[in-house]
Scaffold this motif. Sequence first.
Motif, PDB file in Angstrom:
ATOM      1  N   ARG A  66       0.858  -1.190   0.000  1.00  0.00           N
ATOM      2  CA  ARG A  66       0.000   0.000   0.000  1.00  0.00           C
ATOM      3  C   ARG A  66       0.891   1.235   0.000  1.00  0.00           C
ATOM      4  O   ARG A  66       1.999   1.194   0.534  1.00  0.00           O
ATOM      5  N   ALA A  67       0.376   2.274  -0.577  1.00  0.00           N
ATOM      6  CA  ALA A  67       1.129   3.527  -0.603  1.00  0.00           C
ATOM      7  C   ALA A  67       1.224   4.085   0.816  1.00  0.00           C
ATOM      8  O   ALA A  67       0.319   3.959   1.628  1.00  0.00           O
ATOM      9  N   ASN A  68       2.331   4.740   1.110  1.00  0.00           N
ATOM     10  CA  ASN A  68       2.535   5.368   2.395  1.00  0.00           C
ATOM     11  C   ASN A  68       1.671   6.627   2.441  1.00  0.00           C
ATOM     12  O   ASN A  68       1.864   7.547   1.656  1.00  0.00           O
ATOM     13  N   PRO A  69       0.690   6.708   3.360  1.00  0.00           N
ATOM     14  CA  PRO A  69      -0.213   7.874   3.378  1.00  0.00           C
ATOM     15  C   PRO A  69       0.515   9.180   3.701  1.00  0.00           C
ATOM     16  O   PRO A  69       0.048  10.254   3.367  1.00  0.00           O
ATOM     17  N   GLU A  70       1.655   9.137   4.352  1.00  0.00           N
ATOM     18  CA  GLU A  70       2.408  10.357   4.661  1.00  0.00           C
ATOM     19  C   GLU A  70       3.001  10.985   3.430  1.00  0.00           C
ATOM     20  O   GLU A  70       3.278  12.189   3.401  1.00  0.00           O
ATOM     21  N   ILE A  71       3.215  10.178   2.377  1.00  0.00           N
ATOM     22  CA  ILE A  71       3.836  10.707   1.147  1.00  0.00           C
ATOM     23  C   ILE A  71       2.790  11.213   0.173  1.00  0.00           C
ATOM     24  O   ILE A  71       3.036  12.126  -0.575  1.00  0.00           O
ATOM     25  N   ILE A  72       1.607  10.667   0.210  1.00  0.00           N
ATOM     26  CA  ILE A  72       0.573  11.045  -0.762  1.00  0.00           C
ATOM     27  C   ILE A  72       0.031  12.414  -0.505  1.00  0.00           C
ATOM     28  O   ILE A  72      -0.150  13.012   0.400  1.00  0.00           O
TER      29      ILE A  72
END
Length: 72
Positions: A66-72
């Motif tokens: 899953r994508a890192n939510p802090e980077i999105i």
Amino acid sequence: MCLERGVLEPAVIVHHIDHLKDRPDKALDEDNLQSVCAACHNRLHPEKGKHQEEPKQRKARVIQARANPEII
């Protein structure tokens, strides 16, 4: 070996008369080397042409990324 049967084939493999596994000290001994064609070498080593056991099927470990939510 081919010449002994009256056949002329190019020698493309150097065969170790005493196997390297058994006699590594004779690896480069000219008296232990014999030039042979591929067909004759296969006759000298029938064990190399036998099919080995079917490889065991490996199960792949699947992970979910899953994508890192802090980077999105």
